[in-house]
Design a protein around this motif. Structure first.
Motif, PDB file in Angstrom:
ATOM      1  N   VAL A  29      37.640  60.345  37.069  1.00 36.58           N
ATOM      2  CA  VAL A  29      38.845  60.974  37.428  1.00 36.58           C
ATOM      3  C   VAL A  29      40.031  59.769  37.343  1.00 36.58           C
ATOM      4  O   VAL A  29      39.459  58.506  37.757  1.00 36.58           O
ATOM      5  CB  VAL A  29      39.041  61.543  38.670  1.00 36.58           C
ATOM      6  CG1 VAL A  29      38.213  62.761  38.664  1.00 36.58           C
ATOM      7  CG2 VAL A  29      38.551  60.464  39.840  1.00 36.58           C
ATOM      8  N   THR A  30      41.079  59.979  36.921  1.00 38.70           N
ATOM      9  CA  THR A  30      42.052  58.822  37.193  1.00 38.70           C
ATOM     10  C   THR A  30      42.552  58.557  38.460  1.00 38.70           C
ATOM     11  O   THR A  30      42.859  59.388  39.128  1.00 38.70           O
ATOM     12  CB  THR A  30      43.509  59.532  36.318  1.00 38.70           C
ATOM     13  OG1 THR A  30      43.255  60.272  35.088  1.00 38.70           O
ATOM     14  CG2 THR A  30      44.389  58.407  35.868  1.00 38.70           C
ATOM     15  N   VAL A  31      42.514  57.253  38.725  1.00 39.73           N
ATOM     16  CA  VAL A  31      43.028  57.192  40.121  1.00 39.73           C
ATOM     17  C   VAL A  31      44.226  56.280  40.177  1.00 39.73           C
ATOM     18  O   VAL A  31      45.199  56.409  41.142  1.00 39.73           O
ATOM     19  CB  VAL A  31      41.856  56.017  40.850  1.00 39.73           C
ATOM     20  CG1 VAL A  31      41.716  54.864  40.159  1.00 39.73           C
ATOM     21  CG2 VAL A  31      42.101  56.134  42.385  1.00 39.73           C
ATOM     22  N   SER A  32      44.600  55.616  39.062  1.00 35.18           N
ATOM     23  CA  SER A  32      45.981  55.122  39.079  1.00 35.18           C
ATOM     24  C   SER A  32      46.392  54.640  37.503  1.00 35.18           C
ATOM     25  O   SER A  32      45.420  54.440  36.741  1.00 35.18           O
ATOM     26  CB  SER A  32      45.937  53.639  39.937  1.00 35.18           C
ATOM     27  OG  SER A  32      45.486  52.659  39.327  1.00 35.18           O
TER      28      SER A  32
ATOM     29  N   TRP B 273      34.087  47.552  37.740  1.00 35.94           N
ATOM     30  CA  TRP B 273      33.712  46.840  39.099  1.00 35.94           C
ATOM     31  C   TRP B 273      32.652  47.658  39.726  1.00 35.94           C
ATOM     32  O   TRP B 273      31.472  47.576  38.996  1.00 35.94           O
ATOM     33  CB  TRP B 273      34.947  46.497  39.816  1.00 35.94           C
ATOM     34  CG  TRP B 273      36.068  45.748  39.245  1.00 35.94           C
ATOM     35  CD1 TRP B 273      35.995  44.228  39.250  1.00 35.94           C
ATOM     36  CD2 TRP B 273      37.014  46.293  38.646  1.00 35.94           C
ATOM     37  NE1 TRP B 273      37.029  43.806  38.446  1.00 35.94           N
ATOM     38  CE2 TRP B 273      37.725  44.973  37.901  1.00 35.94           C
ATOM     39  CE3 TRP B 273      37.400  47.319  38.089  1.00 35.94           C
ATOM     40  CZ2 TRP B 273      38.654  45.044  37.111  1.00 35.94           C
ATOM     41  CZ3 TRP B 273      38.503  47.344  37.266  1.00 35.94           C
ATOM     42  CH2 TRP B 273      39.178  46.038  36.911  1.00 35.94           C
TER      43      TRP B 273
ATOM     44  N   SER C   5      35.073  51.762  39.818  1.00 34.01           N
ATOM     45  CA  SER C   5      36.090  51.745  39.037  1.00 34.01           C
ATOM     46  C   SER C   5      36.125  51.067  37.794  1.00 34.01           C
ATOM     47  O   SER C   5      35.412  50.046  37.457  1.00 34.01           O
ATOM     48  CB  SER C   5      37.474  51.388  39.857  1.00 34.01           C
ATOM     49  OG  SER C   5      37.548  50.200  40.152  1.00 34.01           O
TER      50      SER C   5
ATOM     51  N   VAL D 200      37.881  56.127  38.182  1.00 29.25           N
ATOM     52  CA  VAL D 200      36.640  56.033  38.938  1.00 29.25           C
ATOM     53  C   VAL D 200      35.584  57.259  38.487  1.00 29.25           C
ATOM     54  O   VAL D 200      36.031  58.130  38.386  1.00 29.25           O
ATOM     55  CB  VAL D 200      37.196  56.147  40.542  1.00 29.25           C
ATOM     56  CG1 VAL D 200      35.969  56.314  41.397  1.00 29.25           C
ATOM     57  CG2 VAL D 200      38.117  55.163  41.189  1.00 29.25           C
TER      58      VAL D 200
ATOM     59  N   VAL E 207      32.801  59.591  39.435  1.00 25.79           N
ATOM     60  CA  VAL E 207      32.369  60.270  40.793  1.00 25.79           C
ATOM     61  C   VAL E 207      31.168  61.044  40.653  1.00 25.79           C
ATOM     62  O   VAL E 207      30.606  61.541  39.435  1.00 25.79           O
ATOM     63  CB  VAL E 207      33.573  61.483  41.048  1.00 25.79           C
ATOM     64  CG1 VAL E 207      34.841  60.372  41.614  1.00 25.79           C
ATOM     65  CG2 VAL E 207      33.863  62.230  40.070  1.00 25.79           C
TER      66      VAL E 207
ATOM     67  N   ARG F  18      43.535  43.652  38.807  1.00 25.59           N
ATOM     68  CA  ARG F  18      42.674  44.431  40.092  1.00 25.59           C
ATOM     69  C   ARG F  18      43.110  43.790  41.393  1.00 25.59           C
ATOM     70  O   ARG F  18      43.333  44.532  42.328  1.00 25.59           O
ATOM     71  CB  ARG F  18      41.346  44.553  39.966  1.00 25.59           C
ATOM     72  CG  ARG F  18      40.471  44.971  41.142  1.00 25.59           C
ATOM     73  CD  ARG F  18      38.873  44.916  40.687  1.00 25.59           C
ATOM     74  NE  ARG F  18      38.044  44.842  41.898  1.00 25.59           N
ATOM     75  CZ  ARG F  18      37.501  45.937  42.404  1.00 25.59           C
ATOM     76  NH1 ARG F  18      37.960  47.078  41.980  1.00 25.59           N
ATOM     77  NH2 ARG F  18      36.714  45.906  43.467  1.00 25.59           N
TER      78      ARG F  18
END
Ligand SMILES: CC(C)(COP(=O)(O)OP(=O)(O)OC[C@H]1O[C@@H](n2cnc3c(N)ncnc32)[C@H](O)[C@@H]1OP(=O)(O)O)[C@@H](O)C(=O)NCCC(=O)NCCS
Length: 169
Positions: free
Chosen positions: A55-58, A84, A87, A115, A117, A147
């Motif tokens: 999913v897009t987190v930012s 990481w 992410s 990220v 999931v 980051r």
């Protein structure tokens, strides 16, 4: 968990033909259309690299450098810069091309963070990025730097919100 080089998941030349329904009132491409396209392509890169649902987190540092015009083609390049724990940062570059003369200009650069999931929607581990060429190593290191800024920015915003929630009943 082992890793993959950026070439394992990258998109080198996604071509999108601009049609009239992509344009704003200035007859240039609507920025939201480009962002939606970038989000989809970056998602493909994140899911290829991780082998997991992402999913897009930012989205940060989206720079619209020049307009793309009616009749041009968009050429999009996307590649994973670093990963990481759960992410991953995907870098994207958009070039507009006159389809007849092949004249090109760089119009957008952006960095998306995804990220991976699990079935419950919780963050799950992803493979490392194994940069191979000097440009890939440079992007890998620059992504670490961004980051750190993102984490610091998130902490500062959380602190600021706490201050407001004390003041606002
Ligand atoms: C993405 C999501 C699962 C993360 O859950 P979370 O509880 O915030 O998870 P964490 O705080 O443990 O962070 C997980 C990772 O995300 C990163 N992250 C969290 N917020 C971030 C942000 N604003 N920018 C960049 N990275 C971020 C963390 O650094 C961490 O990275 P790491 O695992 O590689 O160290 C959750 O925020 C979510 O579901 N968001 C909505 C996603 C969505 O609907 N997207 C749009 C449609 S696809």
């Amino acid at each position: 968990m082992e890793g993959h080089p950026p070439g394992y998941s990258g998109v080198s030349d996604y071509v999108y033909k601009i049609f009239p329904n992509d344009l704003n009132s200035q007859d240039t491409v609507f920025g939201g259309t480009i962002l939606s396209l970038l989000d989809r392509i970056a998602l493909v890169v994140a899911e290829r690299h991780s082998g997991k649902v992402c999913v897009t987190v930012s989205i940060d540092a989206v720079h619209f450098l020049a307009p793309a015009k009616k009749g041009e083609n968009l050429i999009i390049k996307a590649s994973i810069n670093n990963a990481w724990n759960s992410s991953m940062e995907i870098g994207l570059k958009v070039i507009s091309e006159n389809g007849f003369t092949k004249e090109q200009k760089h119009i957008v650069s952006a960095y998306f963070t995804f990220v991976a999931v699990d079935v419950e929607g919780k963050p799950t581990r992803v493979p490392r990025v194994l940069p191979e060429s000097p440009p890939e190593m440079q992007r890998f290191e620059e992504a670490n730097h961004r980051r750190s800024h993102r984490i610091r920015g998130n902490k500062e915003r959380a602190e600021l919100r706490k201050t407001f929630s004390k003041e606002v009943p």
